[in-house]
Design an enzyme around this catalytic site. Structure first.
Site, mmCIF file in Angstrom:
data_model
loop_
_atom_site.group_PDB
_atom_site.id
_atom_site.type_symbol
_atom_site.label_atom_id
_atom_site.label_comp_id
_atom_site.label_asym_id
_atom_site.label_seq_id
_atom_site.Cartn_x
_atom_site.Cartn_y
_atom_site.Cartn_z
ATOM 1 N N GLY A 24 -16.176 6.176 -2.381
ATOM 2 C CA GLY A 24 -15.397 6.751 -1.288
ATOM 3 C C GLY A 24 -15.066 5.740 -0.212
ATOM 4 O O GLY A 24 -14.735 6.105 0.909
ATOM 5 N N TYR A 61 -2.897 12.747 1.497
ATOM 6 C CA TYR A 61 -2.359 11.898 0.422
ATOM 7 C C TYR A 61 -1.260 12.625 -0.376
ATOM 8 O O TYR A 61 -0.145 12.110 -0.491
ATOM 9 C CB TYR A 61 -3.497 11.411 -0.489
ATOM 10 C CG TYR A 61 -3.061 10.478 -1.583
ATOM 11 C CD1 TYR A 61 -3.049 9.107 -1.386
ATOM 12 C CD2 TYR A 61 -2.634 10.964 -2.820
ATOM 13 C CE1 TYR A 61 -2.636 8.245 -2.388
ATOM 14 C CE2 TYR A 61 -2.216 10.106 -3.823
ATOM 15 C CZ TYR A 61 -2.230 8.755 -3.607
ATOM 16 O OH TYR A 61 -1.813 7.904 -4.608
ATOM 17 N N SER A 91 -25.907 9.627 -13.820
ATOM 18 C CA SER A 91 -25.560 8.535 -12.913
ATOM 19 C C SER A 91 -26.732 8.290 -11.979
ATOM 20 O O SER A 91 -27.225 9.226 -11.337
ATOM 21 C CB SER A 91 -24.321 8.889 -12.085
ATOM 22 O OG SER A 91 -24.185 7.955 -11.022
ATOM 23 N N ASP A 138 -4.911 1.478 -9.128
ATOM 24 C CA ASP A 138 -6.365 1.307 -9.166
ATOM 25 C C ASP A 138 -6.868 1.106 -10.594
ATOM 26 O O ASP A 138 -7.657 0.208 -10.882
ATOM 27 C CB ASP A 138 -7.057 2.536 -8.550
ATOM 28 C CG ASP A 138 -6.608 2.783 -7.121
ATOM 29 O OD1 ASP A 138 -5.952 1.883 -6.559
ATOM 30 O OD2 ASP A 138 -6.893 3.862 -6.583
ATOM 31 N N ASP A 144 2.710 2.261 -4.928
ATOM 32 C CA ASP A 144 2.567 2.394 -6.396
ATOM 33 C C ASP A 144 3.109 3.709 -6.924
ATOM 34 O O ASP A 144 3.447 3.807 -8.096
ATOM 35 C CB ASP A 144 1.125 2.134 -6.880
ATOM 36 C CG ASP A 144 0.114 3.169 -6.414
ATOM 37 O OD1 ASP A 144 0.360 3.853 -5.402
ATOM 38 O OD2 ASP A 144 -0.935 3.286 -7.069
ATOM 39 N N GLU A 192 0.847 -1.203 0.000
ATOM 40 C CA GLU A 192 0.000 0.000 0.000
ATOM 41 C C GLU A 192 0.879 1.249 0.000
ATOM 42 O O GLU A 192 1.884 1.312 0.713
ATOM 43 C CB GLU A 192 -0.886 -0.014 1.249
ATOM 44 C CG GLU A 192 -2.205 0.681 1.064
ATOM 45 C CD GLU A 192 -3.141 -0.022 0.093
ATOM 46 O OE1 GLU A 192 -3.291 0.492 -1.035
ATOM 47 O OE2 GLU A 192 -3.712 -1.065 0.434
ATOM 48 N N LEU A 247 -12.464 1.428 -2.468
ATOM 49 C CA LEU A 247 -12.508 0.328 -3.434
ATOM 50 C C LEU A 247 -12.393 0.861 -4.861
ATOM 51 O O LEU A 247 -12.646 0.166 -5.828
ATOM 52 C CB LEU A 247 -13.792 -0.492 -3.258
ATOM 53 C CG LEU A 247 -13.989 -1.094 -1.855
ATOM 54 C CD1 LEU A 247 -15.289 -1.884 -1.781
ATOM 55 C CD2 LEU A 247 -12.815 -1.982 -1.458
HETATM 56 P P1 ADP Z 1 -13.061 5.821 -4.192
HETATM 57 O O1 ADP Z 1 -12.346 5.857 -5.486
HETATM 58 O O2 ADP Z 1 -12.253 5.228 -3.091
HETATM 59 O O3 ADP Z 1 -14.415 5.185 -4.273
HETATM 60 P P2 ADP Z 1 -12.960 8.667 -4.546
HETATM 61 O O4 ADP Z 1 -13.266 9.796 -3.640
HETATM 62 O O5 ADP Z 1 -11.613 8.574 -5.154
HETATM 63 O O6 ADP Z 1 -13.316 7.338 -3.742
HETATM 64 O O7 ADP Z 1 -13.992 8.659 -5.758
HETATM 65 C C1 ADP Z 1 -15.366 8.752 -5.520
HETATM 66 C C2 ADP Z 1 -15.973 9.692 -6.557
HETATM 67 O O8 ADP Z 1 -16.010 9.022 -7.837
HETATM 68 C C3 ADP Z 1 -17.388 10.057 -6.265
HETATM 69 O O9 ADP Z 1 -17.472 11.146 -5.364
HETATM 70 C C4 ADP Z 1 -17.887 10.423 -7.654
HETATM 71 O O10 ADP Z 1 -17.456 11.723 -8.010
HETATM 72 C C5 ADP Z 1 -17.178 9.406 -8.539
HETATM 73 N N1 ADP Z 1 -18.032 8.209 -8.683
HETATM 74 C C6 ADP Z 1 -17.832 6.994 -8.189
HETATM 75 N N2 ADP Z 1 -18.854 6.139 -8.477
HETATM 76 C C7 ADP Z 1 -19.739 6.856 -9.177
HETATM 77 C C8 ADP Z 1 -21.032 6.594 -9.752
HETATM 78 N N3 ADP Z 1 -21.603 5.405 -9.651
HETATM 79 N N4 ADP Z 1 -21.647 7.607 -10.404
HETATM 80 C C9 ADP Z 1 -21.080 8.819 -10.510
HETATM 81 N N5 ADP Z 1 -19.888 9.135 -9.981
HETATM 82 C C10 ADP Z 1 -19.224 8.177 -9.318
HETATM 83 MG MG MG Z 2 -10.547 6.953 -5.898
#
Ligand code: ADP
Ligand code: MG
Length: 416
Positions: free
Chosen positions: A145, A245, A67, A195, A36, A33, A148
């Protein structure tokens, strides 16, 4: 989810001809972790959870986005010729950024050298088709968020679908790089390559043992016997993560530069990245990093990289006990040296360690919230879930959520 995406497409954009369906998974990282972006190794697998999308090309120079998971499925429309410099902080930035990153990639490639050109499709034609725009409606069963990588799934989904719609032949590696660039440049998150690489390249029932300096990887069969991979979503995300980060990244870069200079001073061949050092080399040289915090962070990167190598060996010989111990040691290192844990994740991991039949448990992803990953004997699963959820509810008043991780294939078109 696919049906949900299809319905949303119909409601938002009408019954367009030529709708095609794509899927891109989230990922869980088993070991390595924050290595990368330090030229090290990681061991992610793609999940069966991810984002499903319905896509269709357009010819009027606009992009339609909806979405099901954001703003009640509200549809947005953008003109490809007038995309703002700053895409803002909303979800559409990830999709628009992916389109822009793919366009940049085609523009940057000298004519005749892209795979698109080699496959008989001229770059110019691909660019012109791309600037016609597209419609996209998505629905996801991947928590956002939660560490994953839903952001990477969204980018890889968009790039994969656009390549499919417009006949652009990119390798999975290039899809990952184009998607990473969307996140770095357009969503302005300085993430590493893991990722997007996992989402694009995942292989069912395998972990990807990836060297992030060369992007070479080995697919290691995940033969876990009587055990499985369980994700526990803490359902917290501390906002500290987004500022810490880039700070960690910078500290690691500065430490790598100090070590490089020290090796040059000693007349040795300088190491280009932190993770090209062994623990022994690092311990010999680390006194040149004067700041104790920065030294601990660099030590984490070096050691987690070694743990990842040892973990790959343990998996190959079927030694789940050794693999689990490395996973738990990684948590301790992320907690004490890299300092990206939080009380919630510590409680989840530490409770898991004390449940009989748990091989190992740790933070997965960037930290400051999100999920832990645990290797749990199937016969202990119920006990694991009741102990962990009980302790978590008692301590924080929150119900954690469990997922069984099924290592799955990477992004792909779905035919229905
Ligand atoms: P992680 O990548 O760990 O899930 P991040 O904060 O990096 O968390 O990314 C999350 C963001 O990605 C969300 O706030 C949104 O902007 C975008 N996102 C993720 N899934 C979706 C979805 N199903 N529809 C629209 N946007 C999404
Ligand atoms: Mg992310």
């Amino acid at each position: 989810m696919l049906e949900k995406a299809r319905q949303l497409f119909m409601n938002s954009f009408g019954c367009a001809e030529g709708v095609r369906y794509f899927f891109a998974p989230g990922r869980v990282n088993l070991l390595g972790e924050h290595t990368d972006y330090n030229g090290g190794r990681v061991m992610p697998c793609a999940l069966d959870l991810g984002i499903y999308g319905a896509f269709a090309p357009r010819t009027d120079g606009t992009i339609g986005l909806a979405s099901a998971d954001f703003e009640s499925g509200k549809a947005f429309r953008f003109r490809t010729a007038e995309l703002p410099e700053d895409l803002g902080g909303t979800w559409t930035a990830y999709a628009l950024g992916s389109w822009l990153s793919l366009r940049d990639r085609l523009q940057d490639e000298p004519e005749g050298q892209t795979e698109a050109a080699r496959n008989g499709r001229r770059v110019e034609a691909a660019l012109s088709a791309l600037s016609g725009g597209f419609d996209m409606a998505i629905a996801s069963d991947l928590p956002t968020g939660a560490g994953l990588s839903s952001s990477a799934a969204l980018e890889v989904l968009t790039v994969t679908a656009l390549c499919g719609l417009f006949g652009i032949e990119l390798s999975k590696k290039d899809i990952a790089l184009t998607s990473q660039r969307a996140e770095n440049v357009y969503a302005k998150v300085p993430c590493g390559i893991m990722d997007q690489f996992a989402s694009a390249n995942g292989i069912r029932d395998h972990a990807l043992y990836l060297d992030t300096s060369s992007l070479e990887f080995e697919a290691i069969p995940l033969e876990l016997g009587d055990a499985e991979i369980v994700l526990t979503d803490s359902r917290v995300k501390h906002s500290l993560g987004s500022s810490e980060y880039p700070k960690r990244r910078r500290e690691c870069e500065e430490s790598a530069a100090l070590i490089k200079r020290e090796m040059e001073r000693l007349g040795e061949k300088p190491a280009e990245t932190l993770c090209s050092l062994s623990s022994t080399e690092f311990d010999r040289l680390s006194c040149c990093i004067k700041d104790p915090g920065a030294r601990r962070r660099a030590r984490h990167a070096v050691r987690d990289n070694e743990r990842c190598r040892l973990g790959a060996e343990a998996l190959k010989r079927g030694d789940l006990k050794a693999f689990g111990e490395l996973i738990s040691a990684s948590h301790v290192s992320l907690r004490d040296d890299f300092e990206v844990s939080c009380p919630e994740l510590d409680l989840l991991a530490e409770t898991a360690w004390n449940v009989p039949g748990v091989y190992g448990s740790r933070i997965t992803g960037g930290g400051f919230g999100g999920c832990t990953v645990s290797i749990v004997k199937k016969s202990s699963e119920e006990l694991f879930k009741s102990k962990v959820s009980g302790a978590y509810r008692d301590a924080f008043g929150i119900d954690c959520v469990f997922y069984t991780a099924l290592p799955s294939d990477g992004a792909r078109e779905l035919f229905i």
